[in-house]
Design a protein around this motif. Structure first.
Motif, PDB file in Angstrom:
ATOM      1  N   ARG A  90       0.810  -1.212   0.000  1.00 31.24           N
ATOM      2  CA  ARG A  90       0.000   0.000   0.000  1.00 31.24           C
ATOM      3  C   ARG A  90       0.851   1.273   0.000  1.00 31.24           C
ATOM      4  NH1 ARG A  90      -3.582  -0.397   5.013  1.00 31.24           N
ATOM      5  NH2 ARG A  90      -4.728   1.357   4.122  1.00 31.24           N
ATOM      6  N   THR A  91       2.049   1.225   0.583  1.00 26.84           N
ATOM      7  CA  THR A  91       2.885   2.419   0.662  1.00 26.84           C
ATOM      8  C   THR A  91       3.975   2.456  -0.406  1.00 26.84           C
ATOM      9  OG1 THR A  91       4.486   1.433   2.195  1.00 26.84           O
ATOM     10  CG2 THR A  91       2.536   2.489   3.151  1.00 26.84           C
ATOM     11  N   GLY A  92       4.346   1.290  -0.923  1.00 28.79           N
ATOM     12  CA  GLY A  92       5.442   1.229  -1.883  1.00 28.79           C
ATOM     13  C   GLY A  92       6.819   1.405  -1.253  1.00 28.79           C
ATOM     14  N   ARG A  93       6.917   1.408   0.068  1.00 27.73           N
ATOM     15  CA  ARG A  93       8.198   1.640   0.747  1.00 27.73           C
ATOM     16  C   ARG A  93       8.930   0.311   0.999  1.00 27.73           C
ATOM     17  NH1 ARG A  93       8.657   6.848   2.211  1.00 27.73           N
ATOM     18  NH2 ARG A  93       6.753   8.103   2.345  1.00 27.73           N
ATOM     19  N   TYR A  94       9.174  -0.407  -0.068  1.00 27.47           N
ATOM     20  CA  TYR A  94       9.826  -1.714   0.039  1.00 27.47           C
ATOM     21  C   TYR A  94      11.252  -1.595   0.583  1.00 27.47           C
ATOM     22  CZ  TYR A  94       5.909  -3.248  -2.844  1.00 27.47           C
ATOM     23  OH  TYR A  94       4.654  -3.516  -3.327  1.00 27.47           O
ATOM     24  N   TRP A  95      12.005  -0.645   0.048  1.00 35.26           N
ATOM     25  CA  TRP A  95      13.381  -0.499   0.516  1.00 35.26           C
ATOM     26  C   TRP A  95      13.414  -0.054   1.980  1.00 35.26           C
ATOM     27  CZ3 TRP A  95      17.489  -2.657  -1.022  1.00 35.26           C
ATOM     28  CH2 TRP A  95      17.789  -2.860  -2.369  1.00 35.26           C
ATOM     29  N   SER A  96      12.575   0.879   2.351  1.00 35.24           N
ATOM     30  CA  SER A  96      12.580   1.376   3.735  1.00 35.24           C
ATOM     31  C   SER A  96      12.274   0.260   4.724  1.00 35.24           C
ATOM     32  CB  SER A  96      11.562   2.508   3.893  1.00 35.24           C
ATOM     33  OG  SER A  96      11.890   3.614   3.073  1.00 35.24           O
ATOM     34  N   LEU A  97      11.280  -0.559   4.406  1.00 33.30           N
ATOM     35  CA  LEU A  97      10.917  -1.660   5.301  1.00 33.30           C
ATOM     36  C   LEU A  97      12.002  -2.729   5.332  1.00 33.30           C
ATOM     37  CD1 LEU A  97       7.142  -1.915   4.368  1.00 33.30           C
ATOM     38  CD2 LEU A  97       8.069  -1.195   6.568  1.00 33.30           C
ATOM     39  N   THR A  98      12.633  -2.981   4.197  1.00 33.74           N
ATOM     40  CA  THR A  98      13.731  -3.951   4.157  1.00 33.74           C
ATOM     41  C   THR A  98      14.888  -3.485   5.025  1.00 33.74           C
ATOM     42  OG1 THR A  98      13.123  -4.638   1.911  1.00 33.74           O
ATOM     43  CG2 THR A  98      15.349  -5.160   2.654  1.00 33.74           C
ATOM     44  N   ILE A  99      15.257  -2.218   4.894  1.00 31.18           N
ATOM     45  CA  ILE A  99      16.368  -1.670   5.682  1.00 31.18           C
ATOM     46  C   ILE A  99      16.030  -1.653   7.171  1.00 31.18           C
ATOM     47  CG2 ILE A  99      17.690   0.430   6.132  1.00 31.18           C
ATOM     48  CD1 ILE A  99      17.449   0.996   3.066  1.00 31.18           C
ATOM     49  N   LEU A 100      14.796  -1.268   7.517  1.00 29.58           N
ATOM     50  CA  LEU A 100      14.386  -1.265   8.920  1.00 29.58           C
ATOM     51  C   LEU A 100      14.450  -2.673   9.511  1.00 29.58           C
ATOM     52  CD1 LEU A 100      13.135   0.009  11.456  1.00 29.58           C
ATOM     53  CD2 LEU A 100      10.882  -0.277  10.390  1.00 29.58           C
ATOM     54  N   GLY A 101      13.954  -3.648   8.763  1.00 30.53           N
ATOM     55  CA  GLY A 101      13.946  -5.022   9.266  1.00 30.53           C
ATOM     56  C   GLY A 101      15.340  -5.571   9.495  1.00 30.53           C
ATOM     57  N   TYR A 102      16.230  -5.379   8.527  1.00 33.01           N
ATOM     58  CA  TYR A 102      17.607  -5.841   8.711  1.00 33.01           C
ATOM     59  C   TYR A 102      18.296  -5.053   9.822  1.00 33.01           C
ATOM     60  CZ  TYR A 102      17.886  -9.009   4.699  1.00 33.01           C
ATOM     61  OH  TYR A 102      17.725 -10.076   3.842  1.00 33.01           O
ATOM     62  N   GLY A 103      17.979  -3.760   9.945  1.00 30.04           N
ATOM     63  CA  GLY A 103      18.585  -2.948  10.988  1.00 30.04           C
ATOM     64  C   GLY A 103      18.254  -3.457  12.386  1.00 30.04           C
ATOM     65  N   LEU A 104      17.009  -3.889  12.596  1.00 28.82           N
ATOM     66  CA  LEU A 104      16.628  -4.443  13.895  1.00 28.82           C
ATOM     67  C   LEU A 104      17.456  -5.679  14.239  1.00 28.82           C
ATOM     68  CD1 LEU A 104      12.736  -4.059  13.927  1.00 28.82           C
ATOM     69  CD2 LEU A 104      14.354  -3.003  15.508  1.00 28.82           C
ATOM     70  N   THR A 105      17.678  -6.533  13.257  1.00 31.87           N
ATOM     71  CA  THR A 105      18.496  -7.724  13.492  1.00 31.87           C
ATOM     72  C   THR A 105      19.936  -7.343  13.811  1.00 31.87           C
ATOM     73  OG1 THR A 105      17.140  -9.191  12.132  1.00 31.87           O
ATOM     74  CG2 THR A 105      19.447  -9.793  12.394  1.00 31.87           C
ATOM     75  N   ALA A 106      20.502  -6.431  13.012  1.00 25.32           N
ATOM     76  CA  ALA A 106      21.904  -6.047  13.183  1.00 25.32           C
ATOM     77  C   ALA A 106      22.165  -5.396  14.530  1.00 25.32           C
ATOM     78  CB  ALA A 106      22.315  -5.104  12.053  1.00 25.32           C
ATOM     79  N   VAL A 107      21.163  -4.713  15.091  1.00 24.15           N
ATOM     80  CA  VAL A 107      21.343  -3.991  16.350  1.00 24.15           C
ATOM     81  C   VAL A 107      20.962  -4.843  17.559  1.00 24.15           C
ATOM     82  CG1 VAL A 107      20.508  -2.046  17.734  1.00 24.15           C
ATOM     83  CG2 VAL A 107      21.072  -1.710  15.319  1.00 24.15           C
ATOM     84  N   CYS A 108      19.824  -5.517  17.484  1.00 26.43           N
ATOM     85  CA  CYS A 108      19.274  -6.184  18.668  1.00 26.43           C
ATOM     86  C   CYS A 108      20.084  -7.394  19.103  1.00 26.43           C
ATOM     87  CB  CYS A 108      17.822  -6.593  18.406  1.00 26.43           C
ATOM     88  SG  CYS A 108      16.705  -5.183  18.270  1.00 26.43           S
ATOM     89  N   VAL A 109      20.591  -8.169  18.160  1.00 23.43           N
ATOM     90  CA  VAL A 109      21.334  -9.375  18.542  1.00 23.43           C
ATOM     91  C   VAL A 109      22.614  -9.038  19.307  1.00 23.43           C
ATOM     92  CG1 VAL A 109      22.644 -11.340  17.658  1.00 23.43           C
ATOM     93  CG2 VAL A 109      20.335 -10.897  16.812  1.00 23.43           C
ATOM     94  N   PRO A 110      23.489  -8.149  18.813  1.00 19.74           N
ATOM     95  CA  PRO A 110      24.693  -7.830  19.600  1.00 19.74           C
ATOM     96  C   PRO A 110      24.385  -7.225  20.962  1.00 19.74           C
ATOM     97  CG  PRO A 110      24.973  -7.128  17.321  1.00 19.74           C
ATOM     98  CD  PRO A 110      23.532  -7.514  17.483  1.00 19.74           C
ATOM     99  N   LEU A 111      23.251  -6.521  21.071  1.00 23.10           N
ATOM    100  CA  LEU A 111      22.895  -5.918  22.354  1.00 23.10           C
ATOM    101  C   LEU A 111      22.602  -6.972  23.430  1.00 23.10           C
ATOM    102  CD1 LEU A 111      20.655  -2.854  21.380  1.00 23.10           C
ATOM    103  CD2 LEU A 111      22.976  -2.833  22.313  1.00 23.10           C
ATOM    104  N   LEU A 112      22.365  -8.212  23.035  1.00 20.60           N
ATOM    105  CA  LEU A 112      22.184  -9.287  24.015  1.00 20.60           C
ATOM    106  C   LEU A 112      23.408  -9.418  24.923  1.00 20.60           C
ATOM    107  CD1 LEU A 112      20.488 -12.030  21.796  1.00 20.60           C
ATOM    108  CD2 LEU A 112      19.455 -10.895  23.767  1.00 20.60           C
ATOM    109  N   ALA A 113      24.563  -8.995  24.441  1.00 25.27           N
ATOM    110  CA  ALA A 113      25.784  -9.076  25.244  1.00 25.27           C
ATOM    111  C   ALA A 113      25.688  -8.227  26.511  1.00 25.27           C
ATOM    112  CB  ALA A 113      26.985  -8.642  24.410  1.00 25.27           C
TER     113      ALA A 113
END
Length: 415
Positions: free
Chosen positions: A74-97
């Motif tokens: 509906r929004t056409g923001r495919y790249w924005s959602l892709t980047i946000l999703g990968y960003g959550l993974t890249a940030v949240c996992v190391p923060l487990l330390a």
């Protein structure tokens, strides 16, 4: 736009870039998932909590796609959602330390990071698949997605091995911290790809660019949109199959429980648990290819094997003999591989092409709901009686087997 501009990279190069992004990201979250059981146990979690967190994580990753798929369209923001999703993974996992430094709040913090990482998977998956589908058209979607999946599995295998090595020489928490490196690599690759290929629809004949924003929905259409989300009008055989397949998904004991069992019962040192998980990932990849090939030749009845495998997992993997536990992990890997690939192929036989995207969203949603119930139940039963857990799983798989057989008979599915 009918083709890529002269300065744009070739379609194959873009497919490989997407694959390398997934490889690096899989190193992060599969590396972490390989030790979620020991991580949560070290923070004071019981088996019930481990089952709840890992089951809820799988549910979030599946159910939330019901929302983020339509949002992307509906929004056409495919790249924005892709980047946000990968960003959550890249940030949240190391923060487990940081979790053990937070004292009593450590377990709650770790749980939040795990669930946010899984939310990232739900946010990015529909959009990433849409972007990749545009590019893969130019090379053949089967081959394009196949190369992407192969690179994805390389990351799923390598990540746990990296964590195992770091845990062996340092600590469990350094094993989480080091995953910031592949996370950063994934984000650099993704942002570079976004800059080089802002409109992947240039690689196919799609009339609507992937980055074009869609007009806002008219209020009068809202009821129809929600009806689509819940699958109104889909065939009864589809829902019967979705329940059957979700019974196998929900009853498949999560690796978090298996890793918890290996650690708490002293069957393996913590550093060895991610090695076992890496082996399971290798089994999963081989099983997906092998069963997929058999499915193409013989039809969906090969999937009647899945409930049998799911029933075997707790009987073997939660035992006291290491050899039996490892055999159970192999069964887990095979079942996981078939569920992530071939099980979904039947949906295309049950639902006509114009409704398949909706059907896959509903299918993932039903699986997610069963996953959280199954995770909590498995953890609760594990603490009270493993034989009772084995019996309950076996009973659910008898029901799943009957539903699958009935669906295949009613639908006359065949190749």
């Amino acid at each position: 736009m009918s083709g890529p501009v002269r300065s744009a990279p070739s379609a194959w190069r873009v497919v490989w870039w997407f694959g390398f992004v997934s490889l690096a990201a899989d190193m992060v979250y599969e590396g972490a998932r390989s030790v979620y059981g020991p991580v949560l146990a070290a923070l004071g979690a019981s088996a019930v909590v481990v089952g709840l967190v890992t089951g809820a994580g799988e549910a979030v990753a599946l159910v939330m796609r019901l929302a983020f798929g339509p949002i992307a369209d509906r929004t056409g923001r495919y790249w924005s959602l892709t980047i946000l999703g990968y960003g959550l993974t890249a940030v949240c996992v190391p923060l487990l330390a940081l979790a053990p430094r937070l004292g009593a709040a450590g377990l709650a913090f770790a749980t939040t990071m795990i669930l946010l990482e899984r939310l990232g998977k739900a946010i990015r998956s529909p959009s990433k698949s849409a972007l990749l589908a545009h590019v893969a058209t130019a090379v053949g979607r089967g081959r394009g997605f196949g190369v992407h999946k192969a690179l994805d599995q390389v990351g799923a295998f390598a990540g746990p091995l990296v964590v195992a090595g770091v845990v062996a020489v340092a600590s469990l928490w350094w094993g989480m911290a080091v995953l910031a490196v592949p996370g950063a690599v994934a984000m650099v690759l993704l942002l570079t790809l976004r800059r080089r290929v802002p409109d992947p629809s240039a690689y196919d004949d799609s009339p609507t660019p992937a980055t074009q924003q869609q007009p806002a929905e008219h209020p009068a259409d809202r009821r129809g949109w929600w009806a689509e989300v819940v699958g109104a009008g889909l065939p009864a055989d589809f829902f019967r199959y979705a329940v059957a397949a979700s019974l196998t998904t929900g009853a498949l004991v999560t690796f978090g429980i298996i890793g918890y069992h290996l650690t708490v019962d002293g069957l393996l040192p913590v550093a060895a648990v991610p090695v076992v998980y890496a082996a399971a990932m290798a089994v999963e990849a081989v099983a997906a290819l092998a069963v997929g090939s058999v499915f193409d030749r013989t039809g969906p009845r090969v999937l009647l094997l899945v409930p049998v495998l799911v029933a075997l997992v707790p009987a073997l993997a939660l035992g006291s003999a290491l050899v039996a536990v490892l055999a159970g992990v192999v069964a887990w890997g095979v079942a996981q591989g078939v569920q992530d690939s071939t099980v979904k192929a039947v949906v295309a036989d049950l639902v006509e092409a114009p409704r398949r995207a909706t059907a896959y969203g509903v299918f993932a949603g039903v699986q997610g709901l069963f996953a959280i119930v199954g995770g909590v139940t498995a953890g609760w039963l594990y603490e009270r009686s493993v034989p009772a857990l084995v019996a309950v799983v076996a009973l659910t798989q008898v029901v799943a087997l009957a539903l699958l057989a009935d669906t295949f008979r009613r639908s006359a599915l065949r190749r």
